[in-house]
Write a protein that holds these residues in place. Structure first.
Motif, mmCIF file in Angstrom:
data_model
loop_
_atom_site.group_PDB
_atom_site.id
_atom_site.type_symbol
_atom_site.label_atom_id
_atom_site.label_comp_id
_atom_site.label_asym_id
_atom_site.label_seq_id
_atom_site.Cartn_x
_atom_site.Cartn_y
_atom_site.Cartn_z
ATOM 1 N N GLY A 103 71.761 55.839 58.507
ATOM 2 C CA GLY A 103 73.063 55.366 58.932
ATOM 3 C C GLY A 103 73.120 53.861 59.044
ATOM 4 N N ALA A 104 71.957 53.229 59.238
ATOM 5 C CA ALA A 104 71.896 51.773 59.361
ATOM 6 C C ALA A 104 70.596 51.268 58.764
ATOM 7 N N LEU A 105 70.634 50.004 58.341
ATOM 8 C CA LEU A 105 69.458 49.345 57.770
ATOM 9 C C LEU A 105 69.271 48.000 58.457
ATOM 10 N N ILE A 106 68.142 47.841 59.149
ATOM 11 C CA ILE A 106 67.752 46.549 59.709
ATOM 12 C C ILE A 106 66.926 45.824 58.647
ATOM 13 N N THR A 117 72.745 44.820 48.182
ATOM 14 C CA THR A 117 72.874 45.711 47.026
ATOM 15 C C THR A 117 72.840 47.170 47.459
ATOM 16 N N LEU A 118 71.938 47.493 48.374
ATOM 17 C CA LEU A 118 71.862 48.876 48.862
ATOM 18 C C LEU A 118 73.149 49.275 49.577
ATOM 19 N N ALA A 119 73.731 48.342 50.340
ATOM 20 C CA ALA A 119 74.986 48.634 51.042
ATOM 21 C C ALA A 119 76.135 48.825 50.056
ATOM 22 N N ASP A 120 76.135 48.051 48.969
ATOM 23 C CA ASP A 120 77.169 48.238 47.940
ATOM 24 C C ASP A 120 77.077 49.631 47.333
ATOM 25 N N GLN A 121 75.858 50.109 47.178
ATOM 26 C CA GLN A 121 75.648 51.439 46.589
ATOM 27 C C GLN A 121 75.928 52.550 47.591
ATOM 28 N N HIS A 122 75.805 52.248 48.884
ATOM 29 C CA HIS A 122 75.980 53.252 49.937
ATOM 30 C C HIS A 122 76.919 52.660 50.995
ATOM 31 N N PRO A 123 78.221 52.767 50.792
ATOM 32 C CA PRO A 123 79.199 52.114 51.674
ATOM 33 C C PRO A 123 79.103 52.530 53.141
ATOM 34 N N ALA A 124 78.555 53.705 53.429
ATOM 35 C CA ALA A 124 78.444 54.161 54.822
ATOM 36 C C ALA A 124 77.261 53.523 55.544
ATOM 37 N N LEU A 125 76.458 52.719 54.835
ATOM 38 C CA LEU A 125 75.265 52.117 55.417
ATOM 39 C C LEU A 125 75.623 50.866 56.208
ATOM 40 N N THR A 126 75.336 50.862 57.492
ATOM 41 C CA THR A 126 75.566 49.702 58.346
ATOM 42 C C THR A 126 74.398 48.725 58.208
ATOM 43 N N LEU A 127 74.705 47.464 57.925
ATOM 44 C CA LEU A 127 73.661 46.458 57.766
ATOM 45 C C LEU A 127 73.485 45.679 59.066
ATOM 46 N N VAL A 128 72.221 45.519 59.476
ATOM 47 C CA VAL A 128 71.879 44.807 60.700
ATOM 48 C C VAL A 128 70.871 43.721 60.340
ATOM 49 N N ALA A 129 71.263 42.458 60.494
ATOM 50 C CA ALA A 129 70.432 41.334 60.061
ATOM 51 C C ALA A 129 69.546 40.843 61.195
ATOM 52 N N LEU A 130 68.277 40.673 60.901
ATOM 53 C CA LEU A 130 67.324 40.132 61.873
ATOM 54 C C LEU A 130 67.344 38.615 61.923
ATOM 55 N N HIS A 141 69.905 40.548 67.092
ATOM 56 C CA HIS A 141 69.601 40.000 68.415
ATOM 57 C C HIS A 141 70.852 39.935 69.289
ATOM 58 N N ARG A 142 72.001 39.616 68.689
ATOM 59 C CA ARG A 142 73.239 39.579 69.462
ATOM 60 C C ARG A 142 73.622 40.978 69.943
ATOM 61 N N ASP A 143 73.441 41.978 69.080
ATOM 62 C CA ASP A 143 73.770 43.351 69.458
ATOM 63 C C ASP A 143 72.858 43.843 70.576
ATOM 64 N N LEU A 144 71.575 43.497 70.512
ATOM 65 C CA LEU A 144 70.663 43.934 71.574
ATOM 66 C C LEU A 144 70.974 43.239 72.893
ATOM 67 N N ALA A 145 71.407 41.995 72.809
ATOM 68 C CA ALA A 145 71.729 41.264 74.035
ATOM 69 C C ALA A 145 73.001 41.784 74.689
ATOM 70 N N ALA A 146 73.864 42.437 73.905
ATOM 71 C CA ALA A 146 75.175 42.854 74.408
ATOM 72 C C ALA A 146 75.152 44.180 75.158
ATOM 73 N N VAL A 147 74.060 44.908 75.100
ATOM 74 C CA VAL A 147 74.027 46.250 75.696
ATOM 75 C C VAL A 147 73.268 46.232 77.017
ATOM 76 N N GLN A 148 73.499 47.286 77.790
ATOM 77 C CA GLN A 148 72.781 47.477 79.042
ATOM 78 C C GLN A 148 71.669 48.491 78.791
#
Length: 505
Positions: A103-106, A117-130, A141-148
Protein backbone atom coordinates in the motif's frame (compact mmCIF):
# COMPACT_ATOMS: atom_id res chain seq x y z
CA UNK A 1 4.22 -18.81 22.50
CA UNK A 2 2.22 -15.68 21.68
CA UNK A 3 3.74 -12.87 19.68
CA UNK A 4 4.39 -9.90 21.91
CA UNK A 5 5.99 -6.52 21.43
CA UNK A 6 9.65 -7.38 21.91
CA UNK A 7 10.89 -3.85 21.42
CA UNK A 8 8.44 -2.34 23.93
CA UNK A 9 9.49 -4.91 26.50
CA UNK A 10 13.19 -4.34 25.80
CA UNK A 11 12.64 -0.58 26.16
CA UNK A 12 10.99 -1.21 29.52
CA UNK A 13 13.90 -3.35 30.73
CA UNK A 14 16.82 -1.25 29.42
CA UNK A 15 15.45 2.11 28.20
CA UNK A 16 18.77 3.99 28.36
CA UNK A 17 21.01 1.33 26.86
CA UNK A 18 22.42 2.10 23.37
CA UNK A 19 20.51 0.17 20.72
CA UNK A 20 21.31 1.55 17.28
CA UNK A 21 23.69 3.88 15.52
CA UNK A 22 23.76 4.93 11.89
CA UNK A 23 27.43 5.17 10.95
CA UNK A 24 26.77 7.53 8.05
CA UNK A 25 24.45 10.06 9.70
CA UNK A 26 25.71 9.57 13.25
CA UNK A 27 22.12 9.25 14.49
CA UNK A 28 21.84 7.22 17.70
CA UNK A 29 18.98 5.47 19.43
CA UNK A 30 18.73 4.12 22.93
CA UNK A 31 16.02 1.50 23.45
CA UNK A 32 13.47 4.05 24.65
CA UNK A 33 13.93 6.17 21.51
CA UNK A 34 14.09 3.07 19.31
CA UNK A 35 10.71 1.97 20.65
CA UNK A 36 9.29 5.47 20.19
CA UNK A 37 10.42 5.62 16.55
CA UNK A 38 8.84 2.23 15.87
CA UNK A 39 5.61 3.35 17.58
CA UNK A 40 5.56 6.52 15.49
CA UNK A 41 6.04 4.46 12.34
CA UNK A 42 3.07 2.30 13.33
CA UNK A 43 0.89 5.35 13.94
CA UNK A 44 1.98 7.15 10.76
CA UNK A 45 1.33 4.06 8.66
CA UNK A 46 -2.26 3.98 9.88
CA UNK A 47 -3.06 7.69 10.15
CA UNK A 48 -0.94 9.24 7.40
CA UNK A 49 -0.52 6.52 4.79
CA UNK A 50 -3.85 4.72 5.17
CA UNK A 51 -2.50 1.25 5.87
CA UNK A 52 -4.45 -1.38 7.78
CA UNK A 53 -3.44 -4.58 9.54
CA UNK A 54 -2.17 -7.15 7.05
CA UNK A 55 -1.19 -4.54 4.44
CA UNK A 56 2.31 -4.53 3.01
CA UNK A 57 4.77 -1.64 3.47
CA UNK A 58 7.72 -1.74 1.07
CA UNK A 59 11.16 -0.19 1.59
CA UNK A 60 13.65 0.69 -1.15
CA UNK A 61 16.92 2.12 0.10
CA UNK A 62 20.44 1.47 1.28
CA UNK A 63 21.08 0.25 4.81
CA UNK A 64 20.30 2.73 7.57
CA UNK A 65 19.46 2.43 11.24
CA UNK A 66 15.93 3.74 10.67
CA UNK A 67 15.14 0.50 8.82
CA UNK A 68 14.85 -1.33 12.12
CA UNK A 69 12.29 1.21 13.36
CA UNK A 70 10.29 0.30 10.25
CA UNK A 71 10.68 -3.40 10.99
CA UNK A 72 9.52 -3.26 14.60
CA UNK A 73 6.97 -0.59 13.77
CA UNK A 74 5.34 -2.97 11.32
CA UNK A 75 5.16 -5.56 14.10
CA UNK A 76 3.33 -3.03 16.28
CA UNK A 77 0.85 -2.10 13.53
CA UNK A 78 0.33 -5.62 12.21
CA UNK A 79 1.81 -4.66 8.84
CA UNK A 80 4.12 -6.74 6.65
CA UNK A 81 7.40 -5.04 5.77
CA UNK A 82 8.87 -5.81 2.34
CA UNK A 83 12.54 -4.76 1.98
CA UNK A 84 13.23 -4.54 -1.76
CA UNK A 85 16.58 -5.39 -3.28
CA UNK A 86 17.93 -2.02 -4.39
CA UNK A 87 20.29 -3.71 -6.81
CA UNK A 88 17.40 -4.75 -9.04
CA UNK A 89 16.38 -2.85 -12.14
CA UNK A 90 12.94 -1.23 -12.19
CA UNK A 91 11.38 -4.01 -14.32
CA UNK A 92 12.60 -6.54 -11.73
CA UNK A 93 11.25 -4.42 -8.88
CA UNK A 94 7.93 -4.20 -10.71
CA UNK A 95 7.60 -7.98 -10.53
CA UNK A 96 8.03 -7.88 -6.75
CA UNK A 97 5.63 -4.97 -6.27
CA UNK A 98 2.99 -6.74 -8.36
CA UNK A 99 3.46 -9.87 -6.28
CA UNK A 100 3.16 -8.34 -2.80
CA UNK A 101 0.94 -5.32 -3.70
CA UNK A 102 2.21 -2.88 -1.04
CA UNK A 103 0.00 0.00 0.00
CA UNK A 104 2.98 2.30 0.53
CA UNK A 105 6.64 2.50 -0.43
CA UNK A 106 9.27 4.20 1.75
CA UNK A 107 12.29 5.11 -0.35
CA UNK A 108 15.71 6.68 0.06
CA UNK A 109 16.65 9.73 -1.97
CA UNK A 110 18.98 7.73 -4.18
CA UNK A 111 15.97 5.75 -5.47
CA UNK A 112 13.53 8.62 -6.05
CA UNK A 113 13.39 8.02 -9.80
CA UNK A 114 12.76 4.28 -9.41
CA UNK A 115 10.07 4.96 -6.79
CA UNK A 116 8.31 7.46 -9.06
CA UNK A 117 8.31 4.95 -11.90
CA UNK A 118 6.82 2.26 -9.66
CA UNK A 119 4.12 4.70 -8.50
CA UNK A 120 3.28 5.56 -12.12
CA UNK A 121 2.80 1.85 -12.78
CA UNK A 122 0.79 1.34 -9.56
CA UNK A 123 -1.36 4.44 -8.91
CA UNK A 124 -2.63 3.08 -5.56
CA UNK A 125 0.95 3.05 -4.19
CA UNK A 126 1.59 5.79 -1.63
CA UNK A 127 5.13 7.17 -1.82
CA UNK A 128 6.93 8.13 1.40
CA UNK A 129 10.26 9.94 1.00
CA UNK A 130 13.04 9.54 3.56
CA UNK A 131 15.23 12.29 2.15
CA UNK A 132 12.95 15.12 1.03
CA UNK A 133 9.53 14.68 -0.54
CA UNK A 134 8.47 15.87 -3.99
CA UNK A 135 4.96 17.07 -4.80
CA UNK A 136 2.37 14.40 -4.11
CA UNK A 137 4.69 12.44 -1.83
CA UNK A 138 4.66 12.03 1.93
CA UNK A 139 7.63 13.18 4.00
CA UNK A 140 8.63 10.32 6.28
CA UNK A 141 10.07 12.38 9.14
CA UNK A 142 7.30 15.00 9.06
CA UNK A 143 4.62 12.29 9.13
CA UNK A 144 6.25 10.54 12.08
CA UNK A 145 6.55 13.81 13.96
CA UNK A 146 2.85 14.57 13.42
CA UNK A 147 1.44 11.51 15.18
CA UNK A 148 1.01 10.57 18.81
CA UNK A 149 2.86 7.26 19.39
CA UNK A 150 1.45 4.50 21.57
CA UNK A 151 4.45 3.32 23.58
CA UNK A 152 2.59 0.42 25.16
CA UNK A 153 3.19 -3.12 23.96
CA UNK A 154 0.93 -4.08 21.07
CA UNK A 155 -1.57 -6.93 21.56
CA UNK A 156 -0.36 -10.49 21.29
CA UNK A 157 -0.61 -12.20 17.91
CA UNK A 158 -0.18 -15.69 16.60
CA UNK A 159 3.61 -16.35 16.40
CA UNK A 160 3.25 -17.42 12.76
CA UNK A 161 1.64 -14.15 11.68
CA UNK A 162 3.57 -12.82 8.66
CA UNK A 163 5.87 -10.02 9.84
CA UNK A 164 8.06 -9.33 6.81
CA UNK A 165 8.78 -10.79 3.38
CA UNK A 166 12.23 -11.45 1.95
CA UNK A 167 12.38 -12.17 -1.74
CA UNK A 168 14.75 -14.81 -3.00
CA UNK A 169 17.25 -13.73 -5.60
CA UNK A 170 15.34 -15.38 -8.40
CA UNK A 171 18.45 -17.04 -9.82
CA UNK A 172 16.46 -20.25 -10.33
CA UNK A 173 13.37 -18.58 -11.80
CA UNK A 174 10.60 -16.29 -10.56
CA UNK A 175 11.47 -14.68 -7.20
CA UNK A 176 9.53 -15.97 -4.19
CA UNK A 177 8.58 -13.93 -1.14
CA UNK A 178 9.66 -15.93 1.90
CA UNK A 179 7.35 -15.23 4.85
CA UNK A 180 9.21 -14.30 8.04
CA UNK A 181 7.56 -14.54 11.46
CA UNK A 182 8.01 -13.82 15.15
CA UNK A 183 8.54 -17.53 15.81
CA UNK A 184 11.37 -17.61 13.27
CA UNK A 185 13.08 -14.59 14.84
CA UNK A 186 12.87 -16.07 18.32
CA UNK A 187 14.21 -19.44 17.10
CA UNK A 188 17.10 -17.71 15.33
CA UNK A 189 17.88 -15.73 18.48
CA UNK A 190 18.19 -18.93 20.47
CA UNK A 191 20.07 -20.78 17.73
CA UNK A 192 22.70 -18.12 17.13
CA UNK A 193 22.54 -16.16 20.38
CA UNK A 194 23.35 -19.16 22.55
CA UNK A 195 26.01 -20.35 20.12
CA UNK A 196 27.98 -17.07 20.23
CA UNK A 197 27.03 -16.11 23.82
CA UNK A 198 25.30 -12.85 22.93
CA UNK A 199 24.81 -10.43 25.81
CA UNK A 200 23.63 -6.88 26.33
CA UNK A 201 27.26 -5.76 26.30
CA UNK A 202 27.83 -6.80 22.70
CA UNK A 203 28.25 -4.33 19.86
CA UNK A 204 27.71 -5.58 16.30
CA UNK A 205 29.04 -3.98 13.14
CA UNK A 206 26.44 -4.69 10.44
CA UNK A 207 27.79 -4.30 6.88
CA UNK A 208 25.31 -6.56 5.09
CA UNK A 209 22.30 -5.41 3.02
CA UNK A 210 19.02 -5.19 4.92
CA UNK A 211 16.93 -6.75 2.17
CA UNK A 212 18.65 -10.03 3.05
CA UNK A 213 18.09 -12.30 6.05
CA UNK A 214 21.76 -12.04 7.04
CA UNK A 215 21.55 -8.26 7.27
CA UNK A 216 18.48 -8.46 9.50
CA UNK A 217 19.22 -11.54 11.58
CA UNK A 218 23.00 -12.12 11.67
CA UNK A 219 23.16 -10.89 14.19
CA UNK A 220 21.13 -7.67 14.39
CA UNK A 221 17.73 -8.96 15.51
CA UNK A 222 19.39 -11.32 17.99
CA UNK A 223 21.48 -8.45 19.39
CA UNK A 224 18.32 -6.39 19.95
CA UNK A 225 16.68 -9.23 21.84
CA UNK A 226 19.79 -9.53 24.02
CA UNK A 227 19.85 -5.76 24.62
CA UNK A 228 23.07 -5.01 22.75
CA UNK A 229 23.90 -2.33 20.20
CA UNK A 230 23.98 -2.51 16.38
CA UNK A 231 26.16 -0.17 14.30
CA UNK A 232 24.67 0.05 10.81
CA UNK A 233 26.98 0.79 7.88
CA UNK A 234 25.40 2.17 4.70
CA UNK A 235 27.52 -0.34 2.77
CA UNK A 236 30.67 -2.36 3.33
CA UNK A 237 33.76 -0.16 3.25
CA UNK A 238 37.03 -1.84 4.36
CA UNK A 239 38.49 1.37 5.78
CA UNK A 240 35.44 2.13 7.89
CA UNK A 241 34.96 -1.50 8.88
CA UNK A 242 38.52 -1.85 10.22
CA UNK A 243 38.21 1.36 12.24
CA UNK A 244 34.93 0.25 13.82
CA UNK A 245 36.15 -3.30 14.44
CA UNK A 246 39.25 -1.96 16.15
CA UNK A 247 37.58 0.62 18.35
CA UNK A 248 34.01 -0.47 19.06
CA UNK A 249 32.68 -3.83 17.82
CA UNK A 250 32.72 -7.02 19.88
CA UNK A 251 31.06 -9.32 17.32
CA UNK A 252 31.04 -9.46 13.53
CA UNK A 253 29.40 -11.44 10.76
CA UNK A 254 30.48 -11.29 7.12
CA UNK A 255 30.61 -13.22 3.89
CA UNK A 256 33.83 -14.57 2.35
CA UNK A 257 34.20 -11.58 0.01
CA UNK A 258 34.14 -9.27 3.04
CA UNK A 259 36.73 -11.34 4.89
CA UNK A 260 38.94 -11.42 1.81
CA UNK A 261 38.74 -7.63 1.44
CA UNK A 262 39.62 -7.05 5.09
CA UNK A 263 42.56 -9.42 4.84
CA UNK A 264 43.96 -7.61 1.81
CA UNK A 265 43.70 -4.17 3.41
CA UNK A 266 47.17 -2.74 4.17
CA UNK A 267 46.11 -1.82 7.73
CA UNK A 268 44.74 -5.25 8.62
CA UNK A 269 46.21 -6.62 11.85
CA UNK A 270 44.87 -9.26 14.19
CA UNK A 271 46.56 -7.50 17.07
CA UNK A 272 44.46 -4.39 16.46
CA UNK A 273 41.22 -6.40 16.35
CA UNK A 274 41.46 -8.17 19.70
CA UNK A 275 38.32 -6.43 20.92
CA UNK A 276 36.20 -8.53 18.58
CA UNK A 277 35.46 -11.70 20.50
CA UNK A 278 33.36 -13.55 17.89
CA UNK A 279 33.68 -13.76 14.11
CA UNK A 280 31.04 -15.45 11.92
CA UNK A 281 30.85 -16.23 8.22
CA UNK A 282 28.14 -17.47 5.89
CA UNK A 283 26.73 -17.16 2.40
CA UNK A 284 29.49 -19.27 0.85
CA UNK A 285 32.40 -21.42 2.07
CA UNK A 286 35.49 -19.73 3.52
CA UNK A 287 38.53 -21.19 1.79
CA UNK A 288 41.31 -22.88 3.75
CA UNK A 289 43.98 -20.32 2.79
CA UNK A 290 41.79 -17.43 4.01
CA UNK A 291 40.75 -19.24 7.19
CA UNK A 292 44.38 -20.12 7.93
CA UNK A 293 45.57 -16.55 7.43
CA UNK A 294 42.99 -15.38 9.96
CA UNK A 295 44.07 -18.07 12.43
CA UNK A 296 47.66 -16.92 11.96
CA UNK A 297 46.45 -13.47 13.05
CA UNK A 298 44.78 -14.91 16.14
CA UNK A 299 41.27 -14.80 14.68
CA UNK A 300 39.04 -17.85 14.34
CA UNK A 301 36.20 -17.30 11.87
CA UNK A 302 33.27 -19.62 12.50
CA UNK A 303 31.46 -20.75 9.36
CA UNK A 304 27.75 -21.43 9.50
CA UNK A 305 24.90 -22.15 7.16
CA UNK A 306 21.31 -21.12 6.88
CA UNK A 307 18.65 -20.07 4.40
CA UNK A 308 16.09 -17.32 4.07
CA UNK A 309 13.54 -20.08 4.66
CA UNK A 310 15.18 -21.06 7.98
CA UNK A 311 15.34 -17.66 9.61
CA UNK A 312 18.35 -18.25 8.91
CA UNK A 313 20.57 -20.11 11.43
CA UNK A 314 20.80 -23.88 11.04
CA UNK A 315 24.49 -24.79 11.48
CA UNK A 316 27.54 -23.21 13.11
CA UNK A 317 31.09 -24.54 13.37
CA UNK A 318 32.79 -24.67 16.77
CA UNK A 319 35.52 -22.06 17.14
CA UNK A 320 38.23 -24.58 18.01
CA UNK A 321 37.57 -26.58 14.83
CA UNK A 322 37.75 -23.90 12.17
CA UNK A 323 40.89 -25.45 10.67
CA UNK A 324 40.66 -29.19 11.24
CA UNK A 325 37.02 -29.08 10.03
CA UNK A 326 37.60 -26.56 7.27
CA UNK A 327 34.78 -26.71 4.78
CA UNK A 328 32.29 -27.84 7.43
CA UNK A 329 29.36 -25.68 8.49
CA UNK A 330 29.42 -27.35 11.90
CA UNK A 331 26.59 -28.98 13.79
CA UNK A 332 22.88 -28.14 13.75
CA UNK A 333 21.99 -25.68 16.47
CA UNK A 334 19.59 -26.09 19.37
CA UNK A 335 16.18 -25.59 17.76
CA UNK A 336 16.86 -27.35 14.47
CA UNK A 337 16.53 -30.94 13.24
CA UNK A 338 18.21 -32.12 10.05
CA UNK A 339 18.21 -35.21 7.86
CA UNK A 340 20.14 -36.25 4.74
CA UNK A 341 18.10 -38.29 2.29
CA UNK A 342 18.42 -39.90 -1.12
CA UNK A 343 16.15 -39.21 -4.08
CA UNK A 344 13.57 -41.61 -2.66
CA UNK A 345 13.47 -39.79 0.67
CA UNK A 346 15.38 -42.46 2.60
CA UNK A 347 18.04 -41.49 5.13
CA UNK A 348 21.54 -42.13 3.77
CA UNK A 349 24.34 -43.75 5.79
CA UNK A 350 26.67 -41.37 7.61
CA UNK A 351 29.36 -40.07 5.28
CA UNK A 352 27.23 -40.34 2.14
CA UNK A 353 25.83 -37.33 0.31
CA UNK A 354 22.16 -36.59 -0.14
CA UNK A 355 19.64 -33.77 0.05
CA UNK A 356 19.54 -31.80 3.30
CA UNK A 357 16.15 -31.62 5.01
CA UNK A 358 15.50 -29.18 7.87
CA UNK A 359 12.73 -28.96 10.47
CA UNK A 360 12.05 -26.75 13.49
CA UNK A 361 10.41 -23.53 14.70
CA UNK A 362 12.82 -21.58 12.51
CA UNK A 363 11.16 -22.80 9.29
CA UNK A 364 9.04 -20.37 7.26
CA UNK A 365 5.30 -21.05 6.98
CA UNK A 366 5.75 -20.72 3.21
CA UNK A 367 5.97 -18.40 0.24
CA UNK A 368 3.75 -15.39 -0.34
CA UNK A 369 0.99 -16.17 -2.85
CA UNK A 370 2.78 -19.40 -3.83
CA UNK A 371 1.00 -22.45 -2.38
CA UNK A 372 2.55 -24.53 -5.16
CA UNK A 373 6.10 -23.57 -4.21
CA UNK A 374 5.30 -23.98 -0.51
CA UNK A 375 3.97 -27.50 -1.04
CA UNK A 376 7.05 -28.41 -3.08
CA UNK A 377 9.52 -27.11 -0.49
CA UNK A 378 7.82 -28.05 2.81
CA UNK A 379 6.51 -31.58 2.70
CA UNK A 380 5.47 -34.33 5.09
CA UNK A 381 5.85 -33.63 8.81
CA UNK A 382 7.14 -30.10 8.21
CA UNK A 383 10.49 -31.02 6.65
CA UNK A 384 11.92 -28.27 4.43
CA UNK A 385 13.70 -29.61 1.34
CA UNK A 386 16.69 -27.29 1.20
CA UNK A 387 17.94 -28.13 -2.28
CA UNK A 388 21.44 -28.53 -0.83
CA UNK A 389 23.56 -31.64 -1.12
CA UNK A 390 25.13 -32.40 2.27
CA UNK A 391 27.01 -35.07 4.15
CA UNK A 392 27.77 -35.69 7.82
CA UNK A 393 31.12 -36.96 9.11
CA UNK A 394 31.87 -39.28 12.02
CA UNK A 395 32.00 -36.34 14.46
CA UNK A 396 28.54 -35.08 13.55
CA UNK A 397 29.87 -32.14 11.56
CA UNK A 398 28.02 -31.33 8.35
CA UNK A 399 29.37 -30.31 4.97
CA UNK A 400 27.41 -28.65 2.19
CA UNK A 401 28.68 -30.46 -0.86
CA UNK A 402 26.80 -28.43 -3.43
CA UNK A 403 23.40 -27.26 -4.53
CA UNK A 404 21.14 -30.15 -5.58
CA UNK A 405 20.36 -28.29 -8.78
CA UNK A 406 24.04 -27.56 -9.51
CA UNK A 407 25.02 -31.22 -9.53
CA UNK A 408 25.30 -32.66 -13.03
CA UNK A 409 25.70 -36.20 -14.34
CA UNK A 410 28.58 -36.90 -16.68
CA UNK A 411 28.75 -40.38 -18.17
CA UNK A 412 26.49 -41.70 -15.42
CA UNK A 413 28.62 -40.23 -12.61
CA UNK A 414 27.44 -37.48 -10.23
CA UNK A 415 29.69 -34.41 -10.33
CA UNK A 416 29.48 -31.78 -7.61
CA UNK A 417 30.85 -28.50 -9.00
CA UNK A 418 31.87 -27.26 -5.55
CA UNK A 419 34.43 -30.07 -5.33
CA UNK A 420 35.96 -29.03 -8.65
CA UNK A 421 35.91 -25.37 -7.65
CA UNK A 422 37.85 -26.09 -4.47
CA UNK A 423 40.61 -27.68 -6.55
CA UNK A 424 40.80 -24.83 -9.04
CA UNK A 425 40.82 -22.25 -6.23
CA UNK A 426 44.20 -23.69 -5.25
CA UNK A 427 45.76 -22.51 -8.51
CA UNK A 428 47.86 -19.42 -7.71
CA UNK A 429 46.68 -17.47 -10.77
CA UNK A 430 42.95 -17.79 -10.12
CA UNK A 431 41.02 -15.33 -7.94
CA UNK A 432 37.58 -16.85 -8.43
CA UNK A 433 36.01 -19.82 -10.17
CA UNK A 434 32.57 -21.30 -10.82
CA UNK A 435 31.80 -24.62 -12.47
CA UNK A 436 28.52 -25.49 -14.21
CA UNK A 437 27.25 -28.46 -16.19
CA UNK A 438 26.65 -28.00 -19.92
CA UNK A 439 25.10 -30.40 -22.46
CA UNK A 440 27.40 -32.83 -24.25
CA UNK A 441 26.43 -35.31 -26.98
CA UNK A 442 28.74 -38.06 -25.75
CA UNK A 443 28.61 -37.75 -21.96
CA UNK A 444 25.21 -36.15 -21.44
CA UNK A 445 26.78 -33.30 -19.48
CA UNK A 446 30.31 -32.05 -18.93
CA UNK A 447 31.82 -29.33 -16.79
CA UNK A 448 32.51 -25.77 -17.77
CA UNK A 449 34.82 -23.74 -15.51
CA UNK A 450 34.46 -19.95 -15.55
CA UNK A 451 37.32 -18.16 -13.81
CA UNK A 452 38.83 -14.79 -13.02
CA UNK A 453 42.49 -13.96 -12.48
CA UNK A 454 44.27 -12.46 -9.49
CA UNK A 455 45.65 -8.96 -9.98
CA UNK A 456 48.80 -9.10 -12.04
CA UNK A 457 48.49 -12.82 -12.83
CA UNK A 458 48.89 -14.24 -16.32
CA UNK A 459 46.20 -16.51 -17.73
CA UNK A 460 47.54 -20.08 -17.37
CA UNK A 461 45.35 -21.21 -20.23
CA UNK A 462 42.94 -24.08 -20.73
CA UNK A 463 45.53 -26.85 -21.15
CA UNK A 464 47.39 -25.91 -17.96
CA UNK A 465 44.21 -25.70 -15.91
CA UNK A 466 42.94 -29.00 -17.26
CA UNK A 467 46.24 -30.67 -16.37
CA UNK A 468 46.09 -29.08 -12.91
CA UNK A 469 42.68 -30.67 -12.38
CA UNK A 470 43.69 -34.08 -13.72
CA UNK A 471 46.42 -34.33 -11.10
CA UNK A 472 43.84 -33.86 -8.36
CA UNK A 473 40.50 -35.18 -9.66
CA UNK A 474 39.00 -38.21 -11.33
CA UNK A 475 38.83 -37.80 -15.10
CA UNK A 476 35.04 -37.42 -15.29
CA UNK A 477 35.20 -34.47 -12.86
CA UNK A 478 37.70 -32.48 -14.94
CA UNK A 479 35.94 -29.64 -16.82
CA UNK A 480 35.88 -29.95 -20.57
CA UNK A 481 35.57 -26.22 -21.16
CA UNK A 482 37.41 -23.32 -19.49
CA UNK A 483 36.41 -19.69 -19.93
CA UNK A 484 38.19 -16.64 -18.52
CA UNK A 485 35.90 -13.81 -17.35
CA UNK A 486 36.63 -10.30 -16.13
CA UNK A 487 34.26 -10.92 -13.17
CA UNK A 488 31.82 -13.62 -12.21
CA UNK A 489 28.19 -12.51 -11.71
CA UNK A 490 27.32 -12.30 -8.02
CA UNK A 491 24.31 -11.50 -5.88
CA UNK A 492 24.13 -9.06 -2.96
CA UNK A 493 26.01 -11.34 -0.59
CA UNK A 494 28.78 -12.11 -3.04
CA UNK A 495 27.53 -15.55 -4.02
CA UNK A 496 28.05 -16.46 -7.68
CA UNK A 497 24.76 -16.54 -9.59
CA UNK A 498 25.31 -19.66 -11.64
CA UNK A 499 22.02 -19.32 -13.49
CA UNK A 500 23.47 -16.32 -15.28
CA UNK A 501 26.41 -18.45 -16.35
CA UNK A 502 24.05 -21.17 -17.59
CA UNK A 503 21.93 -18.66 -19.47
CA UNK A 504 25.03 -17.20 -21.17
CA UNK A 505 26.66 -20.47 -22.14
Amino acid sequence: MEMFDLLAHRARVTPDRPALEDLQSGERYDYARFNERAARLAAAAREQWGLQEGDRLAFLGHSRAEFFAMLFGCAKAGLILVPLNWRLAVPELTVLVEDCAPGALIFGGEFAEAAATLADQHPALTLVALDGAADGQHDYHRDLAAVQPDLNAHPDKDPDTPWYLLYTSGTTGRPKGVIQTFRMMMANYLNIGLAVDLTGRDVLLNVLPLFHTAGINLYSSAVFLAGGCVLVARAFDPDQALRVLERRATIFFGVPAVYQALLEHPDFSGERLKGVRSWGCGGAPLSLPVAQRYVDQGIRVRTGMGMTETGPTVFLLDEERVIDKIGSVGRPQLLTEVRIVDRDGRDVPRGEAGELLIRGPNITPGYWNRPDATAEAIRADGWLHSGDVARCDEDGCYYIVDRWKDMYISGGENVYPAEVEKVLEQHPALAEVAVIGIPDEKWGEVGKACYGLRDGAEDPGEDTLRAFCRERLAGYKVPKVFERMDALPRNALGKVTKQELRDAR
